[in-house]
Motif scaffolding. Structure first.
Motif, PDB file in Angstrom:
ATOM      1  N   UNK A 112       3.652  19.563   9.181  1.00  0.00           N
ATOM      2  CA  UNK A 112       2.226  19.220   9.163  1.00  0.00           C
ATOM      3  C   UNK A 112       1.666  19.144  10.579  1.00  0.00           C
ATOM      4  N   UNK A 113       2.440  18.589  11.481  1.00  0.00           N
ATOM      5  CA  UNK A 113       2.012  18.489  12.878  1.00  0.00           C
ATOM      6  C   UNK A 113       1.803  19.870  13.482  1.00  0.00           C
ATOM      7  N   UNK A 114       2.729  20.771  13.182  1.00  0.00           N
ATOM      8  CA  UNK A 114       2.641  22.132  13.705  1.00  0.00           C
ATOM      9  C   UNK A 114       1.412  22.856  13.164  1.00  0.00           C
ATOM     10  N   UNK A 115       1.140  22.670  11.884  1.00  0.00           N
ATOM     11  CA  UNK A 115      -0.006  23.338  11.254  1.00  0.00           C
ATOM     12  C   UNK A 115      -1.318  22.710  11.717  1.00  0.00           C
ATOM     13  N   UNK A 116      -1.337  21.398  11.758  1.00  0.00           N
ATOM     14  CA  UNK A 116      -2.592  20.684  12.030  1.00  0.00           C
ATOM     15  C   UNK A 116      -2.958  20.671  13.510  1.00  0.00           C
ATOM     16  N   UNK A 117      -1.960  20.804  14.381  1.00  0.00           N
ATOM     17  CA  UNK A 117      -2.241  20.775  15.810  1.00  0.00           C
ATOM     18  C   UNK A 117      -2.444  19.373  16.355  1.00  0.00           C
ATOM     19  N   UNK A 118      -1.961  18.379  15.627  1.00  0.00           N
ATOM     20  CA  UNK A 118      -2.066  16.985  16.031  1.00  0.00           C
ATOM     21  C   UNK A 118      -0.893  16.252  15.409  1.00  0.00           C
ATOM     22  N   UNK A 119      -0.370  15.263  16.105  1.00  0.00           N
ATOM     23  CA  UNK A 119       0.769  14.523  15.575  1.00  0.00           C
ATOM     24  C   UNK A 119       0.395  13.874  14.247  1.00  0.00           C
ATOM     25  N   UNK A 120       1.203  14.131  13.236  1.00  0.00           N
ATOM     26  CA  UNK A 120       0.976  13.599  11.891  1.00  0.00           C
ATOM     27  C   UNK A 120       2.138  12.692  11.504  1.00  0.00           C
ATOM     28  N   UNK A 121       1.814  11.533  10.900  1.00  0.00           N
ATOM     29  CA  UNK A 121       2.822  10.582  10.435  1.00  0.00           C
ATOM     30  C   UNK A 121       2.505  10.209   8.991  1.00  0.00           C
ATOM     31  N   UNK A 122       3.489  10.266   8.127  1.00  0.00           N
ATOM     32  CA  UNK A 122       3.303   9.919   6.715  1.00  0.00           C
ATOM     33  C   UNK A 122       3.790   8.502   6.448  1.00  0.00           C
ATOM     34  N   UNK A 123       2.967   7.746   5.710  1.00  0.00           N
ATOM     35  CA  UNK A 123       3.314   6.375   5.340  1.00  0.00           C
ATOM     36  C   UNK A 123       3.128   6.192   3.840  1.00  0.00           C
ATOM     37  N   UNK A 149       0.285   7.932   1.494  1.00  0.00           N
ATOM     38  CA  UNK A 149       0.666   8.546   0.221  1.00  0.00           C
ATOM     39  C   UNK A 149       0.148   7.761  -0.989  1.00  0.00           C
ATOM     40  N   UNK A 150       0.063   6.450  -0.858  1.00  0.00           N
ATOM     41  CA  UNK A 150      -0.377   5.603  -1.975  1.00  0.00           C
ATOM     42  C   UNK A 150      -1.879   5.333  -1.852  1.00  0.00           C
ATOM     43  N   UNK A 151      -2.640   6.014  -2.675  1.00  0.00           N
ATOM     44  CA  UNK A 151      -4.100   5.891  -2.611  1.00  0.00           C
ATOM     45  C   UNK A 151      -4.572   4.481  -2.952  1.00  0.00           C
ATOM     46  N   UNK A 152      -3.920   3.837  -3.902  1.00  0.00           N
ATOM     47  CA  UNK A 152      -4.344   2.506  -4.326  1.00  0.00           C
ATOM     48  C   UNK A 152      -4.262   1.506  -3.187  1.00  0.00           C
ATOM     49  N   UNK A 153      -3.265   1.639  -2.327  1.00  0.00           N
ATOM     50  CA  UNK A 153      -3.132   0.702  -1.208  1.00  0.00           C
ATOM     51  C   UNK A 153      -4.310   0.821  -0.256  1.00  0.00           C
ATOM     52  N   UNK A 154      -4.822   2.053  -0.096  1.00  0.00           N
ATOM     53  CA  UNK A 154      -5.996   2.266   0.758  1.00  0.00           C
ATOM     54  C   UNK A 154      -7.229   1.629   0.141  1.00  0.00           C
ATOM     55  N   UNK A 155      -7.417   1.823  -1.160  1.00  0.00           N
ATOM     56  CA  UNK A 155      -8.575   1.243  -1.840  1.00  0.00           C
ATOM     57  C   UNK A 155      -8.524  -0.281  -1.808  1.00  0.00           C
TER      58      UNK A 155
END
Length: 248
Positions: A112-123, A149-155
């Protein structure tokens, strides 16, 4: 944050009143000046909007800003994968597959980091630290690279922050045994009355927002405007009130 309103000259007009206003005199002047000044301060304190027409829009404006900042600090995996697809659909699907299978989150982050061009971290879930550490001058300016990854935690986190909306404005509300105070919608009043008011010897009224972050929530460019307009509006209101009560 303090706002001082000069009300000298108003008392002389009030002394001529022949109706119930005579019973209140300087008290009426002081509190009417406060109401006008605090109303201006409400409008210059984020989120914008406070009157009857903007009760909902003011709260919604604040919620919209929170949602934007929270998402920038920790983006949902669905919207992030869609962004990856715009750059490289094949590798975006590769990342999505690795995440869904929970095969190798670290490898997924590298792709994802390579594709996006920015450091990406998954939680797995949203952390308040994402939001608080990314804020500068009260705002999150850009995507931080955190993907949740968990949408409910964001909401759930958004809803907690929503409950704080209007607190900075509540710093312009005062307690008064006379029941005369600036009216505020529930999303402001729910935080209590956190302001103070003083009638100073020079005839001015000083109101103070005692909340520690009030200066951050006040639009600094509007402070001179608030002070000028509050003075003008206070004088104008008193003039019309005097005319109305005396049928001039």
């Amino acid at each position: 944050m303090e706002v001082r309103i000069d009300v000298k000259g108003m008392d002389s007009a009030l002394k001529k009143v022949k109706t119930n206003i005579e019973r209140f005199g300087n008290l009426y002047t002081t509190l009417l000046a406060y109401n006008t000044a605090s109303g201006m301060c409400f409008n210059a304190t984020l989120p914008l909007g406070k009157n009857r027409k903007s009760k909902v829009s003011g709260r919604k404006s604040g919620e919209g800003s929170v949602s934007r900042d929270v998402s920038r600090a920790g983006r949902g995996v669905g919207s992030f994968i869609n962004q990856l697809k715009e750059r490289d659909i094949k590798r975006a699907r590769q990342v999505a597959g690795m995440l869904s299978l929970k095969a190798d989150p670290q490898k997924a982050a590298e792709v994802a980091t390579d594709v996006f061009g920015q450091v990406v971290r998954f939680y797995q879930s949203y952390s308040p630290e994402f939001h608080t550490s990314a804020r500068k001058n009260g705002r999150v300016s850009s995507f931080t690279g955190n993907v949740v990854l968990n949408r409910k935690s964001t909401e759930n986190y958004k809803n907690k922050v929503f409950k704080h909306i209007g607190k900075a404005k509540s710093g312009w509300l005062i307690n008064t045994s006379y029941g005369w105070a600036a009216r505020a919608p529930q999303w402001i009043a729910r935080h209590g009355k956190n302001g103070t008011i003083k009638k100073l010897p020079d005839g001015s009224v000083e109101i103070e927002n005692n909340l520690s972050y009030a200066s951050e929530a006040m639009l600094k460019a509007l402070v001179p405007f608030v002070q000028t307009k509050a003075l003008q509006a206070t004088n104008l209101k008193l003039h019309h009130e005097w005319q109305r009560r005396n049928r001039v």
